[in-house]
Design a protein around this motif. Structure first.
Motif: not given
Length: 700
Positions: A484-497
């Motif tokens: 989950e943490a890794g998925a959120k880091r990937l998504l944070a790079a495209i602007g998903i908080e």
């Protein structure tokens, strides 16, 4: 050879050969010859049969090489290996297209699929187009070409008209044609595609879009085998303002299995198909009757951009039925202006002129009232579509001539509106009403469904290009599905908080993280192998102090070990617990036909039980994302129902749009994404992904 030239040769040939031609007009190899001779096909007909010198009054030839000329198209009416050899011989001779009637190919299993591959290879080496195999064929009645062996033509030939029929199923395609003919609807072209080894439904739709004599395209499909040609054709139809009405079978699991065995098609996700059809402005019909109703009305070529329905009726009951149908469909029936209602009441005190305008049967005592009421509806009510219910009275010989005159006068003054009558009349009188410019239905509710479809076409034809895609950076995907943490880091790079959070490998680190984030916090097991954490008790809410953090850390590890002893455990995720928003779900699903598709819905029972979700093919901009969000039934909960503050829809739309672009650019290794829940905060408070699951295919 240009593939479009091959299609032209297939669908509008100037000459035809029949391989396996028969002297018996009731046999597969004999019906096409009999039909074409009877219908007056003007081109050369070249029967090929090594055992005959004459077939149905025509010279026959022993082989493809013995034909005196090269036809545009050949009908292959021989089975199995003989069909493969015939295709090879035809291609070598320079024939542009072939129709292969024979079955026993991909629809039967692996051996048949291999035979179909050989058949296609034999055609493609010469650039020849192939319709089928396992196909009933096609007809183009405008030129008398009948490359088909359906017995439906024994009961009558197609009527002149501007509707084209495309069907993966031969028997059902000709059923649609025969039903249209029996309803006096002109459908002079019908193409069935069978297994679609080469020519697809999408390509045939595209040909009909380019055909200047086809205005409306009716489609029966069991599965979209090749998405690019299908979507390209639908977009071309929308740009050309040519309505496409499609009956897509395979909604149920049993129907999908039947489709696969029937035409070796992949039925795909039915909700995704609905979303793609809506994106390109095609209208989906529920059954044959509805498809023909819509196609018939579409030939009037009036497609209101903002469709409003006004109804004039001599029956209050019919008005109730139509009002119910319109409300169910979402077809607007605004009331007549108050001043107009008052004026009409002075003309006929017992009328009910609101909308539906019930003028009662008394108007037939003074036929001018029909014209005055209808004129008021069109001119002052401003309705784009007018439905008039006159039942059997409209078919009475003592009334019909005067009624036609009154209605025609209104239509002549306002020719830009859609005029539909619901009357019971003889075929001859119906034809007269149609010649006056009116579409005629017996059932007013069926008419209402068709009228609603015309507005959907109009809105699609008027729609401009999609909104601008957000700028999303390219992302290098990891080799395996992240936690989950890794998925959120990937998504944070495209602007998903996401909510503020920290990954913790020890209880003490979790205590420190919770203190830094501020209580209360959420604690979750962190593992790439445990996607649905709540199912194993892997999520703890409302953790309010350090002691609960320490205990919670031990609890989560113990539960994970018990439920999934072989799972990789990366620790525990500690996150700030957010409150006060609306829970939503955002997801990506890789459809086997159309690629990545985005999903939006409300969380909880709305998605799990009610399935209140919207889908759209990726990528898309924020305007399209907003349409998805506002299109679900539960949208009022986001808009501030019952005094609640509205959620930050702009933030939701930005997140959904960015996710769609990411999915499109990520490529086929991205199998799915699920953000559930996403918390949409009140007013301008933003939107936060509280959980994220990202599933990847392992690299080759």
């Amino acid at each position: 050879m240009n593939r479009d030239i091959g299609l032209d040769a297939l669908l509008a040939p100037r000459s035809v050969a029949i391989i396996g031609a028969s002297s018996d007009p009731a046999r597969i190899g004999g019906r096409p010859i009999a039909y074409m001779r009877d219908a007056g096909f003007r081109g050369a007909i070249l029967p090929v049969n090594p055992n005959r010198t004459e077939i149905q009054g025509l010279p026959a030839y022993p082989s493809v090489n013995a034909m005196p000329s090269v036809p545009d198209v050949a009908i292959v009416a021989v089975p199995g290996a003989a069909a493969e050899q015939a295709v090879a011989d035809l291609g070598a001779r320079g024939v542009k297209a072939a129709i292969v009637f024979a079955a026993g190919f991909a629809e039967t299993g692996a051996d048949g699929a291999a035979a179909q591959d050989r058949l296609l290879a034999a055609a493609r080496v010469h650039g020849m187009r192939l319709l089928g195999p396992n196909v009933l064929g096609l007809f183009n009645a405008r030129i008398g070409f009948y490359g088909i062996f359906s017995a439906s033509l024994e009961t009558g030939y197609p009527l002149p008209g501007r509707i084209g029929i495309v069907s993966q199923s031969g028997a059902y395609g000709t059923h649609v044609f025969a039903a249209a003919r029996n309803r006096r609807i002109g459908a002079p072209i019908c193409v069935t595609t069978g297994n679609e080894a080469d020519v697809t439904v999408g390509e045939v739709i595209g040909w009909m879009v380019r055909d200047p004599d086809t205005d409306v395209i009716a489609v029966y499909a069991e599965g979209i085998r090749e998405a690019v040609s299908f979507m390209t054709a639908l977009e071309a139809a929308r740009a050309a303002h040519k309505p496409v009405v499609i009956m897509k079978a395979g909604r149920s699991e049993r129907g999908q299995a039947a489709a696969r065995s029937h035409t070796a098609s992949i039925a795909g996700d039915d909700e995704v198909t609905d979303a793609v059809l809506a994106e390109f402005g095609a209208v989906r019909a529920r059954n044959t009757e509805e498809m023909l109703d819509i196609a018939y009305l579409a030939t009037r070529r009036v497609y209101p951009v903002r469709n409003t329905l006004g109804m004039i009726t001599v029956s209050g009951g019919a008005g109730v039925l139509v009002s119910d149908a319109a409300e169910t469909l979402g077809l607007d029936m605004p009331l007549m202006p108050q001043e107009t209602q008052a004026r009409l009441k002075t003309l006929l005190p017992f009328a009910s002129p609101a909308n539906p305008v019930d003028c009662t049967a008394h108007v037939f005592n003074d036929m001018s009232l029909v014209g005055r009421f209808t004129e008021a509806m069109v001119d002052e009510g401003g309705y784009s579509s007018v439905l008039a219910f006159f039942t059997h009275t409209g078919g009475a010989r003592s009334i019909a001539p005067r009624l036609r005159a009154e209605l025609s006068a209104v239509r002549d003054r306002h020719p830009d509106r859609l005029y539909v009558l619901s009357v019971l009349a003889s075929p001859e009188l119906v034809a007269q009403y149609e010649a006056d410019g009116f579409a005629v239905f017996e059932d007013p509710t069926r008419a209402t469904v068709a009228i609603h479809a015309m507005g959907r076409f109009g809105a699609a034809f008027a729609r401009g290009p999609g909104s601008k895609l957000p700028a999303v950076p390219a992302i290098d995907l990891p080799d395996r599905s992240p936690d989950e943490a890794g998925a959120k880091r990937l998504l944070a790079a495209i602007g998903i908080e996401a909510a503020p959070e920290q990954s913790c490998a020890s209880a003490e680190a979790a205590v420190a993280a919770a203190a830094a984030l501020g209580f209360p916090v959420v604690m979750k097991i962190l593992s790439p192998d445990i996607q649905h954490k709540s199912e194993i008790g892997g999520v703890l809410l409302d953790i309010s102090d350090a002691a609960e953090v320490r205990a919670g850390y031990a609890t989560l590890l113990a539960r994970a070990k018990a439920a999934a002893p072989s799972a990789r455990i990366d620790g525990v995720l500690v996150a700030k617990q957010l409150r006060g928003g609306v829970e939503c779900i955002l997801g990506i699903h890789r459809d086997p036909v159309f690629g990545p598709v985005a999903m939006f819905g409300l969380g909880g029972i709305f998605v799990e039980i009610l399935r209140d979700v919207a889908f759209r093919r990726c990528p898309f901009g924020e305007a399209e994302a907003m349409d998805m969000i506002s299109g679900i039934r539960g949208a009022p909960l986001l808009l501030g129902a019952r005094g609640r503050p509205p959620a930050d829809l702009g933030a939701l739309a930005r997140m959904l749009s960015r996710l769609s672009v990411f999915a499109h650019r990520a490529g086929p290794r991205l199998l799915s994404v699920e953000l559930n829940p996403v918390l949409a905060m009140p007013d301008s408070g933003g939107a936060y992904a509280l959980d994220a699951v990202l599933e990847l295919e392992a690299p080759p």
